[in-house]
Design an enzyme around this catalytic site. Structure first.
Site, PDB file in Angstrom:
ATOM      1  N   CYS A 232       0.879  -1.187   0.000  1.00  0.00           N
ATOM      2  CA  CYS A 232       0.000   0.000   0.000  1.00  0.00           C
ATOM      3  C   CYS A 232       0.909   1.227   0.000  1.00  0.00           C
ATOM      4  CB  CYS A 232      -0.903   0.016   1.221  1.00  0.00           C
ATOM      5  SG  CYS A 232      -1.832  -1.504   1.508  1.00  0.00           S
ATOM      6  N   ALA A 233       1.703   1.363  -1.042  1.00  0.00           N
ATOM      7  CA  ALA A 233       2.829   2.304  -1.034  1.00  0.00           C
ATOM      8  C   ALA A 233       2.421   3.770  -1.036  1.00  0.00           C
ATOM      9  CB  ALA A 233       3.729   2.026  -2.244  1.00  0.00           C
ATOM     10  N   GLY A 237       6.576   7.304   1.066  1.00  0.00           N
ATOM     11  CA  GLY A 237       7.470   7.716   2.151  1.00  0.00           C
ATOM     12  C   GLY A 237       8.244   6.554   2.757  1.00  0.00           C
ATOM     13  N   ASP A 256       0.060   0.073  -5.450  1.00  0.00           N
ATOM     14  CA  ASP A 256      -1.049   0.883  -4.954  1.00  0.00           C
ATOM     15  C   ASP A 256      -2.200   0.820  -5.950  1.00  0.00           C
ATOM     16  OD1 ASP A 256      -1.218   3.027  -2.543  1.00  0.00           O
ATOM     17  OD2 ASP A 256      -2.544   3.626  -4.172  1.00  0.00           O
ATOM     18  N   ASP A 301       0.998  -1.166   4.914  1.00  0.00           N
ATOM     19  CA  ASP A 301       0.728   0.104   5.593  1.00  0.00           C
ATOM     20  C   ASP A 301      -0.736   0.428   5.291  1.00  0.00           C
ATOM     21  OD1 ASP A 301       1.000   2.486   6.927  1.00  0.00           O
ATOM     22  OD2 ASP A 301       1.927   3.543   5.251  1.00  0.00           O
ATOM     23  N   CYS A 354      -1.771   4.230  11.008  1.00  0.00           N
ATOM     24  CA  CYS A 354      -1.572   5.461  11.775  1.00  0.00           C
ATOM     25  C   CYS A 354      -2.848   5.738  12.574  1.00  0.00           C
ATOM     26  CB  CYS A 354      -1.213   6.643  10.872  1.00  0.00           C
ATOM     27  SG  CYS A 354      -2.349   6.929   9.497  1.00  0.00           S
TER      28      CYS A 354
END
Length: 405
Positions: A232-233, A237, A256, A301, A354
Protein backbone atom coordinates in the site's frame (compact mmCIF):
# COMPACT_ATOMS: atom_id res chain seq x y z
CA UNK A 1 -0.27 41.27 17.27
CA UNK A 2 -2.01 43.52 14.74
CA UNK A 3 -4.53 41.89 12.43
CA UNK A 4 -4.25 42.66 8.71
CA UNK A 5 -7.47 42.67 6.71
CA UNK A 6 -6.16 40.82 3.64
CA UNK A 7 -4.71 38.01 5.75
CA UNK A 8 -7.92 37.64 7.76
CA UNK A 9 -9.96 37.54 4.55
CA UNK A 10 -7.74 34.72 3.30
CA UNK A 11 -8.42 32.75 6.49
CA UNK A 12 -12.20 33.25 6.17
CA UNK A 13 -12.10 32.19 2.51
CA UNK A 14 -10.14 29.10 3.45
CA UNK A 15 -12.53 28.14 6.25
CA UNK A 16 -15.47 28.52 3.86
CA UNK A 17 -13.91 25.98 1.49
CA UNK A 18 -12.97 23.57 4.29
CA UNK A 19 -16.18 23.68 6.33
CA UNK A 20 -18.83 24.28 3.68
CA UNK A 21 -17.31 22.85 0.49
CA UNK A 22 -15.75 19.86 2.31
CA UNK A 23 -12.32 20.48 0.80
CA UNK A 24 -9.14 19.17 2.42
CA UNK A 25 -7.43 21.70 4.67
CA UNK A 26 -3.90 21.07 3.43
CA UNK A 27 -4.92 21.57 -0.22
CA UNK A 28 -6.89 24.73 0.60
CA UNK A 29 -4.01 26.25 2.55
CA UNK A 30 -1.56 25.34 -0.19
CA UNK A 31 -3.64 27.44 -2.60
CA UNK A 32 -4.19 30.29 -0.13
CA UNK A 33 -0.45 30.75 0.33
CA UNK A 34 -0.10 31.49 -3.38
CA UNK A 35 -2.71 34.26 -3.26
CA UNK A 36 -0.38 37.25 -2.82
CA UNK A 37 3.27 37.20 -3.86
CA UNK A 38 3.94 40.16 -1.57
CA UNK A 39 3.29 38.08 1.53
CA UNK A 40 6.36 37.29 3.58
CA UNK A 41 7.07 34.22 5.70
CA UNK A 42 5.21 35.66 8.70
CA UNK A 43 2.14 36.46 6.62
CA UNK A 44 1.99 32.95 5.19
CA UNK A 45 2.56 31.44 8.62
CA UNK A 46 -0.33 33.50 10.03
CA UNK A 47 -2.72 32.32 7.31
CA UNK A 48 -1.72 28.66 7.60
CA UNK A 49 -1.56 28.43 11.39
CA UNK A 50 -4.72 30.45 12.02
CA UNK A 51 -6.72 28.41 9.53
CA UNK A 52 -5.49 25.13 11.02
CA UNK A 53 -6.18 26.45 14.53
CA UNK A 54 -9.82 27.28 13.80
CA UNK A 55 -10.30 23.96 11.96
CA UNK A 56 -8.81 22.11 14.93
CA UNK A 57 -11.07 23.83 17.48
CA UNK A 58 -14.16 24.15 15.25
CA UNK A 59 -16.65 22.63 17.68
CA UNK A 60 -15.39 24.57 20.68
CA UNK A 61 -15.27 27.91 18.86
CA UNK A 62 -18.68 27.37 17.23
CA UNK A 63 -20.21 26.56 20.61
CA UNK A 64 -18.71 29.69 22.18
CA UNK A 65 -19.76 31.83 19.21
CA UNK A 66 -23.25 30.26 19.29
CA UNK A 67 -23.23 29.36 15.60
CA UNK A 68 -24.09 26.13 13.81
CA UNK A 69 -23.07 24.66 10.44
CA UNK A 70 -23.32 25.36 7.60
CA UNK A 71 -21.36 28.48 8.51
CA UNK A 72 -21.99 31.65 6.53
CA UNK A 73 -19.30 34.32 6.45
CA UNK A 74 -20.79 36.20 9.42
CA UNK A 75 -20.62 32.98 11.45
CA UNK A 76 -17.01 32.43 10.42
CA UNK A 77 -16.10 35.97 11.48
CA UNK A 78 -17.70 35.26 14.87
CA UNK A 79 -15.56 32.13 15.21
CA UNK A 80 -12.52 34.15 14.14
CA UNK A 81 -13.34 36.67 16.89
CA UNK A 82 -13.42 33.82 19.42
CA UNK A 83 -10.01 32.60 18.21
CA UNK A 84 -8.49 36.10 18.44
CA UNK A 85 -9.98 36.83 21.87
CA UNK A 86 -8.70 33.57 23.33
CA UNK A 87 -5.27 34.31 21.85
CA UNK A 88 -5.29 37.73 23.55
CA UNK A 89 -5.31 39.59 20.22
CA UNK A 90 -7.02 42.98 20.22
CA UNK A 91 -9.88 43.09 17.70
CA UNK A 92 -9.68 46.01 15.25
CA UNK A 93 -12.61 48.35 14.71
CA UNK A 94 -14.09 46.42 11.80
CA UNK A 95 -17.78 45.80 11.16
CA UNK A 96 -17.25 42.04 11.49
CA UNK A 97 -16.29 42.42 15.13
CA UNK A 98 -19.02 44.79 16.29
CA UNK A 99 -20.62 43.79 19.60
CA UNK A 100 -18.14 40.93 20.19
CA UNK A 101 -18.75 39.89 23.85
CA UNK A 102 -15.11 39.49 24.91
CA UNK A 103 -15.82 38.71 28.56
CA UNK A 104 -18.55 36.23 27.69
CA UNK A 105 -16.16 34.41 25.33
CA UNK A 106 -13.62 33.83 28.08
CA UNK A 107 -16.33 32.75 30.52
CA UNK A 108 -17.81 30.25 28.04
CA UNK A 109 -14.34 28.90 27.29
CA UNK A 110 -13.73 28.20 30.99
CA UNK A 111 -17.14 26.56 31.30
CA UNK A 112 -16.86 24.35 28.21
CA UNK A 113 -13.26 23.37 28.95
CA UNK A 114 -14.57 21.16 31.76
CA UNK A 115 -16.27 18.90 29.20
CA UNK A 116 -13.86 16.75 27.14
CA UNK A 117 -15.82 16.67 23.87
CA UNK A 118 -15.87 20.50 23.82
CA UNK A 119 -12.41 21.00 25.32
CA UNK A 120 -10.84 18.74 22.69
CA UNK A 121 -13.34 19.79 20.03
CA UNK A 122 -14.45 16.38 18.75
CA UNK A 123 -17.77 14.84 17.68
CA UNK A 124 -19.76 12.97 20.34
CA UNK A 125 -19.43 9.64 18.54
CA UNK A 126 -15.63 9.94 18.35
CA UNK A 127 -15.36 10.81 22.03
CA UNK A 128 -17.50 7.78 22.91
CA UNK A 129 -15.48 5.51 20.62
CA UNK A 130 -12.11 6.63 21.98
CA UNK A 131 -13.27 6.13 25.55
CA UNK A 132 -14.70 2.69 24.78
CA UNK A 133 -11.54 1.45 23.03
CA UNK A 134 -8.77 3.05 25.11
CA UNK A 135 -10.43 3.71 28.45
CA UNK A 136 -11.27 7.08 29.93
CA UNK A 137 -7.84 8.02 31.31
CA UNK A 138 -5.75 7.07 28.25
CA UNK A 139 -8.24 8.60 25.82
CA UNK A 140 -8.26 11.87 27.76
CA UNK A 141 -4.47 12.12 27.49
CA UNK A 142 -4.29 10.88 23.91
CA UNK A 143 -6.88 13.16 22.34
CA UNK A 144 -5.27 16.14 24.10
CA UNK A 145 -1.89 15.20 22.59
CA UNK A 146 -3.46 14.73 19.14
CA UNK A 147 -4.73 18.31 19.28
CA UNK A 148 -1.24 19.75 19.71
CA UNK A 149 0.64 21.17 16.75
CA UNK A 150 2.95 18.53 15.26
CA UNK A 151 6.71 18.97 15.22
CA UNK A 152 8.53 19.01 11.89
CA UNK A 153 10.65 15.84 11.68
CA UNK A 154 13.06 15.07 8.86
CA UNK A 155 14.27 11.64 7.77
CA UNK A 156 17.81 11.85 6.50
CA UNK A 157 18.37 10.11 3.17
CA UNK A 158 21.44 8.01 3.94
CA UNK A 159 21.92 7.26 0.24
CA UNK A 160 23.11 10.84 -0.17
CA UNK A 161 24.28 12.23 3.17
CA UNK A 162 24.52 11.78 6.94
CA UNK A 163 22.63 13.29 9.85
CA UNK A 164 25.67 15.34 10.78
CA UNK A 165 26.18 16.77 7.28
CA UNK A 166 22.50 17.61 6.88
CA UNK A 167 22.36 19.24 10.28
CA UNK A 168 25.38 21.36 9.41
CA UNK A 169 23.98 22.35 6.00
CA UNK A 170 20.68 23.44 7.54
CA UNK A 171 22.43 25.28 10.36
CA UNK A 172 24.25 27.38 7.76
CA UNK A 173 20.88 28.72 6.57
CA UNK A 174 19.61 29.32 10.12
CA UNK A 175 17.53 26.15 10.45
CA UNK A 176 18.45 24.49 13.74
CA UNK A 177 17.77 20.81 14.34
CA UNK A 178 18.38 18.19 17.00
CA UNK A 179 18.91 14.43 17.02
CA UNK A 180 16.21 12.16 18.46
CA UNK A 181 17.32 9.26 20.63
CA UNK A 182 15.95 5.98 19.29
CA UNK A 183 15.30 7.34 15.79
CA UNK A 184 18.48 6.70 13.76
CA UNK A 185 17.66 8.82 10.70
CA UNK A 186 15.60 11.59 12.35
CA UNK A 187 16.26 15.30 12.79
CA UNK A 188 13.74 17.47 14.63
CA UNK A 189 13.41 21.16 13.73
CA UNK A 190 13.71 23.45 16.77
CA UNK A 191 11.46 25.99 15.03
CA UNK A 192 9.06 25.55 12.12
CA UNK A 193 10.53 26.48 8.75
CA UNK A 194 9.80 25.96 5.06
CA UNK A 195 12.34 23.19 4.54
CA UNK A 196 10.97 22.39 1.07
CA UNK A 197 12.55 25.56 -0.27
CA UNK A 198 16.07 24.47 0.79
CA UNK A 199 18.77 23.23 -1.55
CA UNK A 200 19.18 20.20 0.72
CA UNK A 201 15.62 19.12 -0.01
CA UNK A 202 15.98 19.75 -3.74
CA UNK A 203 19.12 17.59 -3.71
CA UNK A 204 17.18 14.75 -2.06
CA UNK A 205 19.03 14.84 1.24
CA UNK A 206 15.89 14.36 3.32
CA UNK A 207 12.16 13.78 3.40
CA UNK A 208 9.69 15.14 5.93
CA UNK A 209 8.46 12.10 7.87
CA UNK A 210 7.23 11.86 11.45
CA UNK A 211 9.41 9.97 13.92
CA UNK A 212 6.75 7.28 14.55
CA UNK A 213 6.38 6.64 10.83
CA UNK A 214 10.14 6.16 10.54
CA UNK A 215 9.94 3.14 12.88
CA UNK A 216 7.85 1.12 10.40
CA UNK A 217 10.58 0.41 7.84
CA UNK A 218 13.05 -0.21 10.67
CA UNK A 219 10.79 -2.88 12.16
CA UNK A 220 10.52 -4.76 8.85
CA UNK A 221 14.26 -5.46 9.03
CA UNK A 222 14.92 -5.18 5.30
CA UNK A 223 18.40 -6.08 4.05
CA UNK A 224 20.33 -5.31 0.82
CA UNK A 225 19.51 -7.82 -1.91
CA UNK A 226 16.04 -8.75 -0.66
CA UNK A 227 12.82 -8.72 -2.64
CA UNK A 228 10.46 -6.44 -0.72
CA UNK A 229 6.82 -5.57 -1.46
CA UNK A 230 5.31 -2.32 -0.22
CA UNK A 231 1.70 -3.34 -0.80
CA UNK A 232 0.00 0.00 0.00
CA UNK A 233 2.83 2.30 -1.03
CA UNK A 234 0.92 5.51 -1.76
CA UNK A 235 3.36 8.31 -2.54
CA UNK A 236 6.15 6.21 -1.09
CA UNK A 237 7.47 7.72 2.15
CA UNK A 238 8.20 4.30 3.64
CA UNK A 239 9.26 2.87 0.26
CA UNK A 240 12.05 5.45 0.05
CA UNK A 241 13.11 4.73 3.62
CA UNK A 242 13.36 1.01 2.85
CA UNK A 243 15.39 1.73 -0.29
CA UNK A 244 17.90 3.65 1.82
CA UNK A 245 18.07 0.86 4.41
CA UNK A 246 18.68 -1.62 1.55
CA UNK A 247 21.45 0.64 0.17
CA UNK A 248 19.70 0.60 -3.23
CA UNK A 249 20.39 -3.15 -3.54
CA UNK A 250 17.73 -5.74 -4.20
CA UNK A 251 14.19 -5.00 -5.37
CA UNK A 252 11.28 -3.07 -3.89
CA UNK A 253 7.93 -3.53 -5.60
CA UNK A 254 5.77 -0.55 -4.68
CA UNK A 255 2.08 -1.22 -5.24
CA UNK A 256 -1.05 0.88 -4.95
CA UNK A 257 -4.56 1.20 -6.35
CA UNK A 258 -3.86 4.71 -7.59
CA UNK A 259 -1.43 5.40 -10.44
CA UNK A 260 -1.15 9.10 -9.58
CA UNK A 261 0.29 8.25 -6.17
CA UNK A 262 2.84 5.92 -7.72
CA UNK A 263 3.79 8.63 -10.22
CA UNK A 264 4.53 10.92 -7.29
CA UNK A 265 6.63 8.12 -5.79
CA UNK A 266 8.66 7.95 -9.02
CA UNK A 267 9.36 11.69 -8.83
CA UNK A 268 10.42 11.43 -5.22
CA UNK A 269 12.58 8.39 -5.92
CA UNK A 270 14.44 10.29 -8.64
CA UNK A 271 15.16 13.17 -6.27
CA UNK A 272 16.27 10.72 -3.58
CA UNK A 273 18.65 8.84 -5.89
CA UNK A 274 16.63 5.64 -5.43
CA UNK A 275 16.77 3.17 -8.32
CA UNK A 276 15.75 -0.22 -6.88
CA UNK A 277 12.00 0.52 -6.86
CA UNK A 278 9.51 -0.82 -9.39
CA UNK A 279 5.92 0.46 -9.28
CA UNK A 280 2.85 -1.64 -10.05
CA UNK A 281 -0.76 -0.45 -10.11
CA UNK A 282 -3.14 -2.96 -8.49
CA UNK A 283 -5.72 -3.06 -11.26
CA UNK A 284 -6.64 -6.72 -10.73
CA UNK A 285 -6.00 -9.61 -8.33
CA UNK A 286 -3.48 -11.00 -10.84
CA UNK A 287 -0.95 -8.37 -9.74
CA UNK A 288 -1.01 -9.81 -6.23
CA UNK A 289 -1.24 -13.48 -7.23
CA UNK A 290 1.92 -13.23 -9.34
CA UNK A 291 3.85 -12.53 -6.14
CA UNK A 292 2.43 -15.31 -3.96
CA UNK A 293 5.24 -16.93 -1.88
CA UNK A 294 7.93 -14.78 -3.53
CA UNK A 295 8.65 -11.86 -1.15
CA UNK A 296 11.26 -11.82 1.60
CA UNK A 297 9.45 -8.90 3.22
CA UNK A 298 5.98 -7.39 2.81
CA UNK A 299 4.78 -4.10 4.24
CA UNK A 300 1.03 -3.56 4.64
CA UNK A 301 0.73 0.10 5.59
CA UNK A 302 -3.03 -0.26 5.71
CA UNK A 303 -5.66 2.39 5.04
CA UNK A 304 -7.17 3.42 8.38
CA UNK A 305 -9.09 6.07 10.32
CA UNK A 306 -5.95 8.23 10.56
CA UNK A 307 -6.72 9.14 14.17
CA UNK A 308 -3.02 8.92 15.07
CA UNK A 309 -2.17 11.81 12.72
CA UNK A 310 -4.92 14.26 13.68
CA UNK A 311 -2.23 16.79 14.61
CA UNK A 312 -1.35 17.04 10.91
CA UNK A 313 -4.88 16.61 9.56
CA UNK A 314 -7.25 18.26 12.05
CA UNK A 315 -10.04 18.43 9.48
CA UNK A 316 -10.16 14.61 9.51
CA UNK A 317 -12.15 14.86 12.77
CA UNK A 318 -15.00 16.42 10.85
CA UNK A 319 -14.77 14.27 7.72
CA UNK A 320 -14.58 10.91 9.52
CA UNK A 321 -17.83 8.95 9.93
CA UNK A 322 -18.62 5.88 12.12
CA UNK A 323 -19.73 3.88 9.08
CA UNK A 324 -16.35 4.49 7.42
CA UNK A 325 -14.65 2.76 10.35
CA UNK A 326 -16.77 -0.36 9.84
CA UNK A 327 -15.84 -0.41 6.15
CA UNK A 328 -12.13 0.19 6.74
CA UNK A 329 -11.87 -2.57 9.35
CA UNK A 330 -13.20 -5.04 6.78
CA UNK A 331 -10.69 -3.71 4.26
CA UNK A 332 -7.82 -4.09 6.72
CA UNK A 333 -8.67 -7.73 7.42
CA UNK A 334 -9.05 -8.50 3.72
CA UNK A 335 -5.65 -6.93 3.00
CA UNK A 336 -4.00 -8.98 5.73
CA UNK A 337 -5.48 -12.21 4.42
CA UNK A 338 -4.75 -11.50 0.75
CA UNK A 339 -1.41 -9.69 0.82
CA UNK A 340 0.14 -12.00 3.43
CA UNK A 341 0.19 -14.69 0.74
CA UNK A 342 3.04 -12.82 -0.97
CA UNK A 343 5.36 -13.62 1.98
CA UNK A 344 7.48 -16.69 1.38
CA UNK A 345 8.13 -19.24 4.15
CA UNK A 346 10.76 -17.75 6.44
CA UNK A 347 9.86 -14.25 5.29
CA UNK A 348 8.39 -11.47 7.39
CA UNK A 349 5.55 -8.98 7.17
CA UNK A 350 4.68 -5.75 8.96
CA UNK A 351 1.08 -4.63 9.37
CA UNK A 352 0.94 -0.94 10.26
CA UNK A 353 -1.64 1.83 10.69
CA UNK A 354 -1.57 5.46 11.77
CA UNK A 355 -4.48 4.79 14.14
CA UNK A 356 -4.60 4.47 17.93
CA UNK A 357 -7.72 2.26 18.03
CA UNK A 358 -7.17 -1.38 19.07
CA UNK A 359 -10.02 -2.43 16.73
CA UNK A 360 -7.86 -1.35 13.77
CA UNK A 361 -4.63 -2.64 15.26
CA UNK A 362 -4.10 -5.43 17.76
CA UNK A 363 -7.59 -6.85 17.20
CA UNK A 364 -6.97 -7.10 13.44
CA UNK A 365 -3.72 -9.00 13.94
CA UNK A 366 -5.33 -11.40 16.41
CA UNK A 367 -8.24 -12.03 14.03
CA UNK A 368 -5.81 -12.69 11.18
CA UNK A 369 -3.66 -15.11 13.21
CA UNK A 370 -6.80 -17.06 14.19
CA UNK A 371 -7.92 -17.33 10.55
CA UNK A 372 -7.12 -20.03 8.00
CA UNK A 373 -4.89 -17.61 6.07
CA UNK A 374 -2.97 -16.60 9.18
CA UNK A 375 -2.33 -20.01 10.72
CA UNK A 376 1.19 -20.19 9.23
CA UNK A 377 2.23 -16.87 10.77
CA UNK A 378 3.63 -16.01 14.17
CA UNK A 379 3.62 -12.61 15.87
CA UNK A 380 7.23 -11.60 16.54
CA UNK A 381 6.85 -8.07 17.88
CA UNK A 382 4.32 -5.25 18.04
CA UNK A 383 4.57 -1.56 18.87
CA UNK A 384 1.62 0.49 20.02
CA UNK A 385 2.73 4.12 19.84
CA UNK A 386 0.59 6.75 21.55
CA UNK A 387 1.11 10.46 20.96
CA UNK A 388 0.83 11.45 24.62
CA UNK A 389 3.65 9.05 25.53
CA UNK A 390 6.09 9.94 22.73
CA UNK A 391 5.16 13.44 21.53
CA UNK A 392 4.97 12.06 17.98
CA UNK A 393 2.16 10.62 15.85
CA UNK A 394 0.02 7.74 17.06
CA UNK A 395 0.95 4.52 15.24
CA UNK A 396 0.68 0.77 15.43
CA UNK A 397 2.94 -1.81 13.84
CA UNK A 398 3.19 -5.58 14.12
CA UNK A 399 5.98 -7.81 12.79
CA UNK A 400 4.87 -11.31 11.76
CA UNK A 401 6.91 -14.19 10.39
CA UNK A 402 5.65 -16.89 8.07
CA UNK A 403 6.58 -20.26 9.48
CA UNK A 404 4.62 -22.51 7.13
CA UNK A 405 1.88 -22.59 4.49
Amino acid sequence: MRLHRNLCFAVIDGLTQIFNDNQYADKVIQQLLKRDKRWGARDRAFVAETTYDIVRWKRLYAEIAEVKPPFDRDNLWRMFAVWATLKGIALPNWNYFEHTPTRKIKGRFDELSKIRKFRESIPDWLDNLGQAELGDAIWTHEIAALNEQANVILRVNTLKTTKEKLQSELFDIDIETEFLKGYPQALKLKERSNVFATEAFKKGWFEVQDASSQLVAELLNVQPGMRVVDACAGAGGKTLHMAALMENKGQIIAMDLYANKLNELKRRAKRNGVHNVETRVIDSTKVIKKLYDKADRVLIDAPCSGLGVLRRNPDAKWKLRPEFLDTIRNTQQNLLKQYSRMVKIGGQMVYATCSVLPSENKDQVETFLASEQGKGFKLIQEKNILAHQTGFDGFYMALLERKSK
